[in-house]
Each structure stands twice: as structure tokens, then as C-alpha cells.
Write an enzyme that holds these catalytic residues in place. Structure first.
Site, short mmCIF file in Angstrom:
data_model
loop_
_atom_site.label_atom_id
_atom_site.label_comp_id
_atom_site.label_asym_id
_atom_site.label_seq_id
_atom_site.Cartn_x
_atom_site.Cartn_y
_atom_site.Cartn_z
N ASN A 111 0.82 -1.21 0.00
CA ASN A 111 0.00 0.00 0.00
C ASN A 111 0.86 1.26 0.00
OD1 ASN A 111 -2.02 -1.82 0.14
ND2 ASN A 111 -2.55 -1.46 2.28
N HIS A 143 5.79 -0.66 -2.75
CA HIS A 143 5.38 0.09 -3.94
C HIS A 143 5.45 1.60 -3.74
CE1 HIS A 143 3.00 -3.68 -5.46
NE2 HIS A 143 4.31 -3.78 -5.61
N CYS A 175 10.90 19.92 -10.00
CA CYS A 175 12.09 19.63 -9.19
C CYS A 175 12.83 20.93 -8.86
CB CYS A 175 13.00 18.69 -9.97
SG CYS A 175 14.57 18.38 -9.16
N SER A 217 -4.91 -9.42 -3.45
CA SER A 217 -5.33 -10.40 -4.46
C SER A 217 -4.17 -11.33 -4.81
CB SER A 217 -5.84 -9.70 -5.72
OG SER A 217 -4.83 -8.84 -6.22
N ASN A 241 -8.75 -12.60 4.21
CA ASN A 241 -9.34 -12.01 2.99
C ASN A 241 -10.78 -12.54 2.89
OD1 ASN A 241 -9.94 -11.26 0.23
ND2 ASN A 241 -7.74 -11.24 -0.17
N PRO A 242 -11.75 -11.67 2.57
CA PRO A 242 -13.12 -12.19 2.40
C PRO A 242 -13.25 -13.11 1.19
CG PRO A 242 -13.07 -9.76 2.27
CD PRO A 242 -11.66 -10.22 2.43
N GLU A 243 -12.28 -12.97 0.24
CA GLU A 243 -12.35 -13.75 -1.01
C GLU A 243 -11.13 -14.66 -1.11
OE1 GLU A 243 -14.87 -13.45 -3.07
OE2 GLU A 243 -15.78 -11.77 -1.99
C1 BJW Z 1 -10.22 -7.25 1.77
C2 BJW Z 1 -11.17 -6.39 2.25
C3 BJW Z 1 -11.21 -6.26 3.63
C4 BJW Z 1 -11.36 -6.35 0.15
N1 BJW Z 1 -10.36 -6.95 4.39
N2 BJW Z 1 -9.39 -7.92 2.55
C5 BJW Z 1 2.96 -11.28 -16.56
C6 BJW Z 1 2.51 -10.39 -17.55
C7 BJW Z 1 2.75 -9.02 -17.47
C8 BJW Z 1 3.47 -8.51 -16.44
C9 BJW Z 1 3.91 -9.39 -15.47
C10 BJW Z 1 3.67 -10.74 -15.53
N3 BJW Z 1 4.22 -11.32 -14.43
C11 BJW Z 1 4.77 -10.38 -13.69
C12 BJW Z 1 4.61 -9.20 -14.30
C13 BJW Z 1 5.05 -7.90 -13.84
C14 BJW Z 1 4.05 -7.10 -13.06
C15 BJW Z 1 2.91 -7.97 -12.53
O1 BJW Z 1 2.98 -8.57 -11.48
N4 BJW Z 1 1.80 -8.03 -13.26
C16 BJW Z 1 0.67 -8.90 -12.90
C17 BJW Z 1 -0.59 -8.05 -12.68
C18 BJW Z 1 0.50 -9.93 -13.97
N5 BJW Z 1 4.82 -6.56 -11.98
C19 BJW Z 1 5.54 -5.46 -12.13
O2 BJW Z 1 5.57 -4.83 -13.18
C20 BJW Z 1 6.36 -5.03 -10.94
N6 BJW Z 1 7.70 -4.80 -11.31
C21 BJW Z 1 8.49 -5.79 -11.80
O3 BJW Z 1 8.08 -6.92 -11.95
O4 BJW Z 1 9.74 -5.39 -12.08
C22 BJW Z 1 10.61 -6.37 -12.64
C23 BJW Z 1 11.16 -5.91 -13.92
C24 BJW Z 1 10.92 -4.64 -14.37
C25 BJW Z 1 11.45 -4.24 -15.57
C26 BJW Z 1 12.16 -5.12 -16.31
C27 BJW Z 1 12.40 -6.40 -15.84
C28 BJW Z 1 11.89 -6.80 -14.63
C29 BJW Z 1 5.85 -3.71 -10.38
C30 BJW Z 1 4.45 -3.82 -9.87
C31 BJW Z 1 3.96 -2.47 -9.40
C32 BJW Z 1 2.49 -2.49 -8.99
N7 BJW Z 1 2.02 -1.16 -8.84
C33 BJW Z 1 0.66 -0.94 -8.34
C34 BJW Z 1 0.41 0.58 -8.37
C35 BJW Z 1 1.18 1.28 -7.24
C36 BJW Z 1 1.00 2.76 -7.28
C37 BJW Z 1 -0.43 3.17 -7.06
O5 BJW Z 1 -1.04 2.88 -6.02
O6 BJW Z 1 -0.95 3.84 -7.94
O7 BJW Z 1 0.55 -1.43 -7.00
S1 BJW Z 1 -0.58 -1.84 -9.20
C38 BJW Z 1 -1.59 -2.19 -7.79
O8 BJW Z 1 -1.59 -3.62 -7.54
C39 BJW Z 1 -0.84 -1.56 -6.61
C40 BJW Z 1 -1.00 -2.60 -5.54
O9 BJW Z 1 -0.01 -2.42 -4.55
C41 BJW Z 1 -0.89 -3.88 -6.32
C42 BJW Z 1 -1.49 -5.09 -5.62
O10 BJW Z 1 -2.85 -4.91 -5.43
P1 BJW Z 1 -3.55 -5.43 -4.08
O11 BJW Z 1 -3.03 -4.66 -2.93
O12 BJW Z 1 -3.44 -6.90 -4.01
O13 BJW Z 1 -5.05 -4.95 -4.31
P2 BJW Z 1 -6.25 -5.67 -5.10
O14 BJW Z 1 -7.26 -4.63 -5.39
O15 BJW Z 1 -5.72 -6.43 -6.25
O16 BJW Z 1 -6.82 -6.72 -4.08
C43 BJW Z 1 -7.50 -6.33 -2.90
C44 BJW Z 1 -7.80 -7.56 -2.07
O17 BJW Z 1 -8.39 -7.15 -0.85
C45 BJW Z 1 -8.81 -8.52 -2.74
O18 BJW Z 1 -8.30 -9.85 -2.66
C46 BJW Z 1 -10.07 -8.39 -1.88
O19 BJW Z 1 -10.82 -9.60 -1.78
C47 BJW Z 1 -9.48 -8.00 -0.55
N8 BJW Z 1 -10.35 -7.25 0.33
N9 BJW Z 1 -11.88 -5.88 1.14
C48 BJW Z 1 -9.48 -7.79 3.78
N10 BJW Z 1 -12.15 -5.45 4.18
ZN ZN Z 2 15.51 16.96 -10.82
#
Ligand code: BJW
Ligand code: ZN
Length: 273
Positions: A111, A143, A175, A217, A241-243
């Protein structure tokens, strides 16, 4: 830890998870957007999530920022205002209190909302808590943070909480050193996570005998690999997680419910139901 327990969260399931945590030697805590949902911060995926109305590649990639920094800042400015009005919920608070009692635990969060940090400050200042105030190890923000900015030209990174004027490209924050248009210091798709932070997170995952995974997720890597590292090292996973998530099949215990309800039962002293 092969006796997987899932389904509705019964008092026995909570007790089982509490026993696993009590016996643990090292705990990796990985949190995602779900832990902040009850504070009013939108999650990314699923109904009502941020990606429902916005395409990630238009807002959360370096290419999107190069193409249209104004549009990207408009979205991040809106999110900063929304998050700045939110406060930690019962889940953040229970976790912060528990971390202060568990020096062998390490919190890694995906987060960018800063709510874990606020809850930790509240826990340290709580006069009702008679336990010695031990500052837990720094939170590993995998992140980045909504409230920091970085210059893409010279790399300078600074805290930044002022409102963003995204009416035109010329009003965007600049900047102080080189005049480049600043960007949010968050990690976008295709970008590397901060090296030192990721290294510490993987070390904590390897050392841990339990990974407590809350409100994610578990789709985005490398963050989602951390509990798998704990599993490969012989540890177990507790999921809140609820899901279901891709981790559920390998979890020792899946606690199905909102973090704001489950975590106080799981982590507060004498908190079983
Ligand atoms: C509850 C609830 C309650 C609800 N109580 N629970 C295959 C294809 C394409 C790309 C890739 C691939 N495999 C890997 C990659 C790379 C990519 C990736 O993983 N993609 C996948 C989606 C496929 N990863 C990257 O690009 C990362 N970097 C990287 O790999 O670098 C290596 C590299 C780079 C260059 C060259 C070579 C190597 C970087 C990832 C950055 C993610 N950024 C974000 C945005 C951050 C900034 C912002 O906030 O704007 O991060 S995306 C977004 O997703 C954010 C989150 O931190 C992240 C994860 O999401 P999260 O937290 O899991 O949220 P949700 O919404 O998905 O889930 C919520 C959950 O809560 C659910 O399960 C609900 O059920 C639950 N819930 N209410 C408890 N009350
Ligand atoms: Zn600068």
C-alpha cells in the site's frame, strides 16, 4: 502445516491461527489494498476497484507519465486528497499493536497510503497500552508512497503533501534542483521495486516460519512471491481475505472476512471470540 482450514471463520479457526502465530519463529506480514478498504481507500481490482474505471496502462506506467503527466497527476492528486482524509481502521490498529509486541515480525506493505505508519504512531502513543513501547522495524513500503515525489531527470526524492494543481502541464510540481516535472514516488508496472526494500523483504520472508497475508489479491509480483518464499523455506501461510486468492490453496489457514473484524480477534491480547 498441511492441515488446511478454510471456509467460514469460526472461533476454532481463529484459535488455530493464533496458535500458529504464537508458535512462529519469525513472521512475514504482507498487506494489500484490502486492509485499507474499511478506511475508505478503494482497492484496485474487483467491483468498486480503481481499475474498474481506469486502465492501469494509461495511469500507472512510466509510458503513461511520459505521454501525459497532467492526466497521471490528475488521478494521483485525486487519490492523495481521498487518502489524506482517511484514518487507520481497527485492522491497522490491531496489527500495529501486535507488531509492537512481536520484534520477530516484519511488515511489508504494497500500500502507498501511509495508514500503517499512522497506526504505528498511534500504538506508540497509546496510554492504555501498558506494554513497553518498542518501535517496530521500519515498514517496508514495496510500492512506494503517495506522499513522496521523485524527479525522473535527476532522481531526487522528497516528501510532498501539498495539493496538486493538475489543470495544465505548467502547474505540475517541478524539481527544485533541475526543473524536471516531478512524479509520484510509487512503483508502476514494468518498474523495479526499490532494491534495498525488496532485499530486506525477501530476507524476512526466508527467515519467517509464518507469512500472514492480509487483503491482497496476490496477483502482482514480486510482492506476491514473498509468501511463496516462506512456503518454500518450510513455513506456512495464514491468509485474511473475504475472497479466495491464488494463495488460498496453499494456506494453512484462510480466515474469510474483513481485516477490520478478523485482525482484532486474531492479534489483540485475549482477542479470541
Ligand atoms: C479485503 C477487504 C477487507 C477487500 N479486508 N481484505 C505477466 C505479464 C505481465 C506482467 C507481469 C507478468 N508477471 C509479472 C509481471 C510484472 C508485473 C505484474 O505482477 N503483473 C501482474 C498483474 C500480472 N509486476 C511489475 O511490473 C512489478 N515490477 C516488476 O516486476 O519489475 C521487474 C522488472 C521490471 C522491468 C524489467 C524487468 C523486470 C511492479 C508492480 C507495481 C504495482 N504497482 C501498483 C500501483 C502502485 C502505485 C499506485 O497505487 O498507484 O501497486 S498496481 C496495484 O496492484 C498496486 C498494488 O499495490 C498492487 C497489488 O494490489 P492489491 O493490494 O493486491 O489490491 P487488489 O485490489 O488487487 O486486491 C484487494 C484484495 O483485498 C482482494 O483480494 C479483496 O478480496 C481483498 N479485500 N476488502 C481484507 N475489508
Ligand atoms: Zn531533478
Amino acid at each position: 502445516m498441511a492441515d488446511a482450514t478454510s471456509g467460514p471463520t469460526s472461533p476454532e479457526t481463529i484459535r488455530h491461527a493464533r496458535a500458529l502465530l504464537e508458535a512462529a519463529d519469525g513472521v512475514l506480514v504482507l498487506t494489500g489494498a484490502g486492509i485499507s478498504a474499511e478506511s475508505g481507500v478503494p482497492t484496485f481490482r474487483g467491483a468498486g476497484g480503481l481499475w474498474k474505471d481506469h486502465r492501469p496502462e494509461e495511469l500507472a506506467t512510466p509510458g503513461a507519465f511520459r505521454r501525459d503527466p497532467r492526466l497521471v497527476w490528475e488521478w494521483y492528486g485525486w487519490r492523495r486528497e481521498l487518502v489524506a482524509a482517511c484514518t487507520p481502521n481497527a485492522g491497522h490498529r490491531a496489527l500495529a499493536g501486535w507488531l509492537a509486541r512481536r520484534p520477530d515480525a516484519r511488515l511489508c506493505t504494497q500500500n502507498v497510503d501511509g495508514l500503517h505508519g499512522l497506526a504505528a504512531l498511534e500504538a506508540l502513543a497509546d496510554p492504555a497500552d501498558s506494554s513497553p513501547a518498542v518501535a517496530p522495524a521500519p515498514i517496508l513500503e514495496l510500492h512506494g508512497s503517495l506522499f513522496r515525489v521523485r524527479c525522473p531527470e535527476c532522481g531526487e526524492e522528497t516528501p510532498h503533501r501539498e495539493p496538486i494543481d493538475a489543470r495544465t502541464r505548467d502547474t505540475l510540481p517541478r524539481c527544485g534542483s533541475c526543473g524536471g516535472i516531478l512524479r509520484p514516488a510509487v512503483v508502476w508496472f514494468g518498474e523495479m521495486l526499490p532494491h534495498a526494500v525488496l532485499e530486506e523483504a525477501f530476507a524476512a520472508a526466508t527467515r519467517a516460519s509464518v507469512a500472514l497475508v492480509i487483503g491482497t489479491s496476490a496477483l502482482v509480483h514480486p510482492a506476491a512471491s514473498l509468501p511463496l518464499v516462506t512456503l518454500e523455506a518450510g513455513g506456512g501461510v495464514i491468509e485474511v481475505n473475504p475472497e479466495p486468492s491464488p494463495l488460498s490453496a496453499t494456506a494453512a489457514v484462510s480466515l474469510r472476512g474483513p481485516a477490520g473484524t478478523i485482525l482484532p480477534c486474531l492479534l489483540d491480547e485475549g482477542g479470541t471470540r
